[in-house]
Design an enzyme around this catalytic site. Structure first.
Site, PDB file in Angstrom:
ATOM      1  N   ASP A  11      12.953  -1.048   8.819  1.00  0.00           N
ATOM      2  CA  ASP A  11      11.617  -0.869   8.236  1.00  0.00           C
ATOM      3  C   ASP A  11      11.480  -1.887   7.110  1.00  0.00           C
ATOM      4  O   ASP A  11      12.452  -2.547   6.716  1.00  0.00           O
ATOM      5  CB  ASP A  11      11.478   0.561   7.677  1.00  0.00           C
ATOM      6  CG  ASP A  11      10.134   0.806   7.000  1.00  0.00           C
ATOM      7  OD1 ASP A  11       9.102   0.389   7.554  1.00  0.00           O
ATOM      8  OD2 ASP A  11      10.110   1.404   5.911  1.00  0.00           O
ATOM      9  N   SER A  12      10.264  -1.976   6.556  1.00  0.00           N
ATOM     10  CA  SER A  12      10.047  -2.858   5.416  1.00  0.00           C
ATOM     11  C   SER A  12      10.829  -2.377   4.191  1.00  0.00           C
ATOM     12  O   SER A  12      11.096  -3.157   3.292  1.00  0.00           O
ATOM     13  CB  SER A  12       8.555  -2.865   5.057  1.00  0.00           C
ATOM     14  OG  SER A  12       8.140  -1.554   4.733  1.00  0.00           O
ATOM     15  N   CYS A  74       8.703   1.459  11.633  1.00  0.00           N
ATOM     16  CA  CYS A  74       7.618   0.932  10.809  1.00  0.00           C
ATOM     17  C   CYS A  74       6.406   0.755  11.716  1.00  0.00           C
ATOM     18  O   CYS A  74       6.469   0.018  12.710  1.00  0.00           O
ATOM     19  CB  CYS A  74       8.044  -0.418  10.230  1.00  0.00           C
ATOM     20  SG  CYS A  74       6.737  -1.248   9.303  1.00  0.00           S
ATOM     21  N   GLU A 152       7.674   3.187  -2.576  1.00  0.00           N
ATOM     22  CA  GLU A 152       8.773   2.217  -2.595  1.00  0.00           C
ATOM     23  C   GLU A 152       9.351   2.106  -4.019  1.00  0.00           C
ATOM     24  O   GLU A 152      10.547   1.936  -4.206  1.00  0.00           O
ATOM     25  CB  GLU A 152       8.212   0.879  -2.114  1.00  0.00           C
ATOM     26  CG  GLU A 152       9.174  -0.127  -1.600  1.00  0.00           C
ATOM     27  CD  GLU A 152      10.064   0.326  -0.452  1.00  0.00           C
ATOM     28  OE1 GLU A 152      11.228  -0.071  -0.502  1.00  0.00           O
ATOM     29  OE2 GLU A 152       9.649   1.053   0.471  1.00  0.00           O
ATOM     30  N   CYS A 184       2.341   5.997   8.737  1.00  0.00           N
ATOM     31  CA  CYS A 184       3.192   5.076   7.978  1.00  0.00           C
ATOM     32  C   CYS A 184       4.446   5.869   7.653  1.00  0.00           C
ATOM     33  O   CYS A 184       4.349   7.012   7.171  1.00  0.00           O
ATOM     34  CB  CYS A 184       2.505   4.623   6.693  1.00  0.00           C
ATOM     35  SG  CYS A 184       3.606   3.679   5.598  1.00  0.00           S
ATOM     36  N   THR A 185       5.605   5.288   7.932  1.00  0.00           N
ATOM     37  CA  THR A 185       6.844   6.061   7.778  1.00  0.00           C
ATOM     38  C   THR A 185       7.195   6.347   6.318  1.00  0.00           C
ATOM     39  O   THR A 185       8.091   7.132   6.046  1.00  0.00           O
ATOM     40  CB  THR A 185       8.009   5.338   8.479  1.00  0.00           C
ATOM     41  OG1 THR A 185       8.095   3.990   7.977  1.00  0.00           O
ATOM     42  CG2 THR A 185       7.822   5.312   9.973  1.00  0.00           C
ATOM     43  N   HIS A 186       6.483   5.730   5.395  1.00  0.00           N
ATOM     44  CA  HIS A 186       6.696   6.060   3.982  1.00  0.00           C
ATOM     45  C   HIS A 186       6.075   7.415   3.599  1.00  0.00           C
ATOM     46  O   HIS A 186       6.508   8.048   2.646  1.00  0.00           O
ATOM     47  CB  HIS A 186       6.068   4.989   3.071  1.00  0.00           C
ATOM     48  CG  HIS A 186       6.899   3.755   2.898  1.00  0.00           C
ATOM     49  ND1 HIS A 186       7.071   2.823   3.895  1.00  0.00           N
ATOM     50  CD2 HIS A 186       7.601   3.297   1.825  1.00  0.00           C
ATOM     51  CE1 HIS A 186       7.834   1.835   3.436  1.00  0.00           C
ATOM     52  NE2 HIS A 186       8.167   2.102   2.195  1.00  0.00           N
TER      53      HIS A 186
HETATM   54  N1  DGL Z   1       6.630   2.081   6.491  1.00  0.00           N
HETATM   55  C1  DGL Z   1       5.820   1.106   7.046  1.00  0.00           C
HETATM   56  C2  DGL Z   1       4.882   1.608   8.129  1.00  0.00           C
HETATM   57  O1  DGL Z   1       5.180   2.577   8.777  1.00  0.00           O
HETATM   58  C3  DGL Z   1       5.226   0.014   6.237  1.00  0.00           C
HETATM   59  C4  DGL Z   1       4.865   0.212   4.815  1.00  0.00           C
HETATM   60  C5  DGL Z   1       4.658  -1.139   4.192  1.00  0.00           C
HETATM   61  O2  DGL Z   1       5.640  -1.876   4.081  1.00  0.00           O
HETATM   62  O3  DGL Z   1       3.517  -1.459   3.823  1.00  0.00           O
HETATM   63  O4  DGL Z   1       3.860   1.022   8.371  1.00  0.00           O
END
Ligand code: DGL
Length: 283
Positions: A11-12, A74, A152, A184-186
């Site tokens: 992921d990012s 991600c 983050e 978004c996985t965050h």
């Molecule tokens: N966690 C990521 C996603 O699912 C990206 C968040 C990001 O880096 O902007 O899109």
């Protein structure tokens, strides 16, 4: 496919660890290698070219680790997947699930909200997946660019995050959605706050559960499930691994996880010059 090879997840930044958590729970015997590009996160508002360059570097790392399958934890990278079709690797990639099936299963009104990064919302992928399954559904997409940045940075409770949550989610609440997909996985890190803003009656869908099941199915179909022993967890980050351990320790058991710093740029440079990669992409 050799059963004992690791599963690679990336992921990012720290978001993909919400997918790691589901996968670890489902497949406790698997060895897992995770890479989070915390030095360059968030990716969501970056250009497509930038993201593709970073992903190329991560792919070099995954090739080097001889993974048996790659999990794109991600959504932002997953929706850009077709741009990466030109590159080949010797393992399959499984993109993050859109959550369309569980959302339609749980929604009574079929008024479904989708929150994600700007890139993911602009792709229209989640809306298209939902409408392909049920054309009567009404989808309310909303980009939330500040969320990944704040999460983050580890600000999971502050006023700024709370204000951002009310700002982004109020239009969805006013639209009377009854189901909200975290695309978004965050975002699963802030589920409690999101639930507070939306109200208890709104069902929140974390597609990580489906993504983990997809990985399990793929390995089972290809005789790739590891059968014996406890799985290892090697988690690598391009910046501040100890801070990541502190943040994520509240969300899953990190005691058996190794958190390490890894600068992938020199690796990528070396492999770009010395290796030719080959494989396919499952978007
Ligand atoms: N966690 C990521 C996603 O699912 C990206 C968040 C990001 O880096 O902007 O899109």
């Amino acid at each position: 496919m050799h059963r004992d090879l690791p599963i690679g997840i990336f992921d990012s930044g720290i978001g993909g660890l919400t997918v790691y958590k589901e996968l670890r729970q489902l497949l406790p015997k698997e060895n897992i290698i995770y890479f989070g590009d915390t030095a360059r996160a968030p990716y969501g508002s970056r250009t497509k070219e930038e993201i593709c360059d970073f992903v190329d570097e991560i792919m070099q790392l995954m090739s080097l680790c001889s993974i048996k399958v790659g999990v794109v934890a991600c959504n932002t990278i997953t929706v850009l997947g077709t741009a990466m079709l030109s590159k080949n690797y010797n393992f399959e990639l499984i993109g993050n699930n859109t959550g369309a099936v569980p959302a339609l299963r749980d929604s009574k009104s079929k008024r479904i909200g989708v929150i994600a990064t700007e890139t993911t919302i602009a792709s229209g992928k989640h809306r298209a997946d939902i409408l392909a399954l049920d054309s009567r559904a009404v989808v309310f997409p909303r980009a939330c660019p500040l969320f990944a940045q704040l999460i983050e940075a580890g600000s999971l409770e502050g006023d700024e995050l709370r204000q951002a949550a009310y700002h982004y989610l109020t239009p969805l609440k006013e639209a009377n959605i009854d189901t909200l997909i975290l695309a978004c996985t965050h975002y699963p890190y802030i589920t409690l706050l999101l639930q507070e803003v939306m109200g208890e009656e709104v069902v929140i869908i974390d597609p990580a559960v489906e993504t983990a099941r997809q990985v399990q199915d793929y390995l089972a179909e290809n005789n790739g499930l590891k059968i014996n022993g406890e799985g290892s967890s090697h988690l690598y980050f391009s910046n501040r691994p100890e801070q990541v351990r502190d943040i994520t320790g509240k969300f899953f058991d990190t005691t058996k996880c190794e958190f390490r710093l890894l600068d992938i740029t020199p690796l990528a440079r070396y492999y770009a010059n010395n290796l030719s990669a080959n494989a396919s992409y499952l978007g």
